[in-house]
Design an enzyme around this catalytic site. Structure first.
Site, PDB file in Angstrom:
ATOM      1  N   PRO A  25      -8.867   8.516   1.959  1.00 38.86           N
ATOM      2  CG  PRO A  25     -10.057   9.610   4.009  1.00 38.86           C
ATOM      3  CD  PRO A  25      -8.898   9.662   2.817  1.00 38.86           C
ATOM      4  CG  ASN A  26     -13.743   5.574   3.707  1.00 34.13           C
ATOM      5  OD1 ASN A  26     -13.734   4.573   4.309  1.00 34.13           O
ATOM      6  ND2 ASN A  26     -13.821   6.796   4.305  1.00 34.13           N
ATOM      7  NE  ARG A  33     -17.180   6.550   0.064  1.00 37.81           N
ATOM      8  CZ  ARG A  33     -16.370   7.352   0.150  1.00 37.81           C
ATOM      9  NH1 ARG A  33     -15.289   7.576  -0.714  1.00 37.81           N
ATOM     10  NH2 ARG A  33     -16.886   8.376   0.840  1.00 37.81           N
ATOM     11  CE1 TYR A  38     -17.859  10.172  -3.455  1.00 35.44           C
ATOM     12  CE2 TYR A  38     -18.920   8.581  -2.132  1.00 35.44           C
ATOM     13  CZ  TYR A  38     -18.656   9.676  -2.298  1.00 35.44           C
ATOM     14  OH  TYR A  38     -18.587  10.506  -1.188  1.00 35.44           O
ATOM     15  CG  ASN A  89     -10.770  12.217  -4.011  1.00 35.14           C
ATOM     16  OD1 ASN A  89     -11.201  12.762  -3.170  1.00 35.14           O
ATOM     17  ND2 ASN A  89     -11.825  11.590  -4.984  1.00 35.14           N
ATOM     18  CB  ALA A  92     -13.929  12.718   4.586  1.00 35.12           C
ATOM     19  CG  HIS A  95     -14.903  17.943   3.590  1.00 40.59           C
ATOM     20  ND1 HIS A  95     -15.461  18.665   2.500  1.00 40.59           N
ATOM     21  CD2 HIS A  95     -15.296  16.654   3.316  1.00 40.59           C
ATOM     22  CE1 HIS A  95     -15.530  18.035   1.393  1.00 40.59           C
ATOM     23  NE2 HIS A  95     -15.552  16.820   1.868  1.00 40.59           N
ATOM     24  CG  ASP A 102       0.074  23.202   7.709  1.00 44.87           C
ATOM     25  OD1 ASP A 102      -0.636  24.279   7.309  1.00 44.87           O
ATOM     26  OD2 ASP A 102       0.143  23.047   9.030  1.00 44.87           O
ATOM     27  CD  GLU A 113     -10.211  20.486  -2.944  1.00 49.51           C
ATOM     28  OE1 GLU A 113      -9.264  21.449  -2.571  1.00 49.51           O
ATOM     29  OE2 GLU A 113     -11.298  20.149  -2.611  1.00 49.51           O
ATOM     30  CG  HIS A 115     -13.644  16.507  -4.417  1.00 45.34           C
ATOM     31  ND1 HIS A 115     -13.044  15.834  -3.345  1.00 45.34           N
ATOM     32  CD2 HIS A 115     -13.213  17.926  -4.455  1.00 45.34           C
ATOM     33  CE1 HIS A 115     -12.642  16.683  -2.459  1.00 45.34           C
ATOM     34  NE2 HIS A 115     -12.271  17.946  -3.183  1.00 45.34           N
ATOM     35  CG  LEU A 116     -14.777   9.942  -7.768  1.00 46.88           C
ATOM     36  CD1 LEU A 116     -14.572   9.091  -6.741  1.00 46.88           C
ATOM     37  CD2 LEU A 116     -14.760   9.220  -9.122  1.00 46.88           C
ATOM     38  CB  SER A 117     -19.499  13.545  -5.433  1.00 47.63           C
ATOM     39  OG  SER A 117     -18.783  13.858  -4.386  1.00 47.63           O
ATOM     40  NE  ARG A 122     -22.139  13.663  -1.711  1.00 46.85           N
ATOM     41  CZ  ARG A 122     -21.135  12.871  -1.413  1.00 46.85           C
ATOM     42  NH1 ARG A 122     -19.807  13.075  -1.725  1.00 46.85           N
ATOM     43  NH2 ARG A 122     -21.487  11.769  -0.454  1.00 46.85           N
ATOM     44  NE  ARG A 126     -20.428  14.359   1.803  1.00 46.17           N
ATOM     45  CZ  ARG A 126     -19.910  13.250   2.300  1.00 46.17           C
ATOM     46  NH1 ARG A 126     -18.463  13.262   2.116  1.00 46.17           N
ATOM     47  NH2 ARG A 126     -20.498  12.365   2.929  1.00 46.17           N
TER      48      ARG A 126
HETATM   49  C1  DQA Z   1     -15.020  12.733  -2.342  1.00 47.72           C
HETATM   50  C2  DQA Z   1     -16.033  13.841  -1.617  1.00 47.72           C
HETATM   51  C3  DQA Z   1     -15.768  13.922  -0.145  1.00 47.72           C
HETATM   52  O1  DQA Z   1     -16.995  14.601   0.550  1.00 47.72           O
HETATM   53  C4  DQA Z   1     -16.017  12.533   0.441  1.00 47.72           C
HETATM   54  O2  DQA Z   1     -15.740  12.397   1.796  1.00 47.72           O
HETATM   55  C5  DQA Z   1     -15.090  11.371  -0.258  1.00 47.72           C
HETATM   56  C6  DQA Z   1     -15.306  11.590  -1.762  1.00 47.72           C
HETATM   57  C7  DQA Z   1     -15.433  12.729  -4.012  1.00 47.72           C
HETATM   58  O3  DQA Z   1     -14.517  12.285  -4.629  1.00 47.72           O
HETATM   59  O4  DQA Z   1     -16.354  13.136  -4.246  1.00 47.72           O
HETATM   60  O5  DQA Z   1     -14.782  10.501   0.291  1.00 47.72           O
HETATM   61  O6  DQA Z   1     -13.903  13.415  -2.237  1.00 47.72           O
END
Ligand code: DQA
Length: 160
Positions: A25-26, A33, A38, A89, A92, A95, A102, A113, A115-117, A122, A126
């Site tokens: 998502p997002n 964003r 990011y 990725n 959210a 978490h 599953d 897994e 993540h950019l950040s 943070r 997270r």
């Molecule tokens: C994220 C980190 C997540 O906590 C956040 O909700 C995202 C992006 C990252 O790529 O850093 O949507 O997955």
């Protein structure tokens, strides 16, 4: 790439690894964003560069993105039929999504897994991932480079 003597076709004849690049998502909003968190690259930019990087490593990327938890579960389940591994990725959902955990367990594919950040630097909510324990590995905090590190690690796992 030079074949290893006595190891027929170890490089040249090997079928390309098929990798699902899955974003949650997002992440479709990358570029606009929270660019300070990011970066300014769009998801399309990252997919294009990762696709080129994959070709050099005899791998094929299929990219997908969904804002919905069920959509991501469906994409993971479908990947079981065709993919060798997943760079994921989960946004959210990382978490709190037991459904994604599953699904990762069920498909029996190596999932990285990604993540950019640096989620650990943070907000406290997270810091916890319900997915990490069922993933092959975790990469976080390198911006767009996280995807490249994740793919490299996954390919080395598949072909040590
Ligand atoms: C994220 C980190 C997540 O906590 C956040 O909700 C995202 C992006 C990252 O790529 O850093 O949507 O997955």
């Amino acid at each position: 790439m030079v074949p290893v003597p006595g190891d027929r076709g170890r490089y040249c004849d090997r079928v390309a690894r098929r990798i699902l690049l899955l974003n949650g998502p997002n992440l479709n909003l990358l570029g606009t964003r929270e660019p300070d968190v990011y970066g300014t690259d769009t998801l399309e930019d990252i997919v294009a560069d990762l696709t080129a990087f994959a070709v050099e490593r005899n791998a094929e990327i299929t990219a997908a993105q969904s804002n919905s938890e069920g959509g991501l579960v469906d994409l993971l389940q479908e990947a079981r039929r065709w993919a060798d591994g997943v760079v994921f990725n989960p946004g959210a959902y990382t978490h709190y999504s037991i459904a994604l955990r599953d699904a990762i367990t069920a498909i029996e594919l190596p999932v990285v897994e990604t993540h950019l950040s640096n989620v650990h630097a943070r907000e406290e909510f997270r810091h916890r991932s319900v997915l990490s324990a069922v993933c092959l590995g975790v990469v976080a905090g390198f911006g767009r480079t996280s995807y490249f590190v994740a793919l490299e690690g996954l390919l080395r796992h598949l072909d040590p």
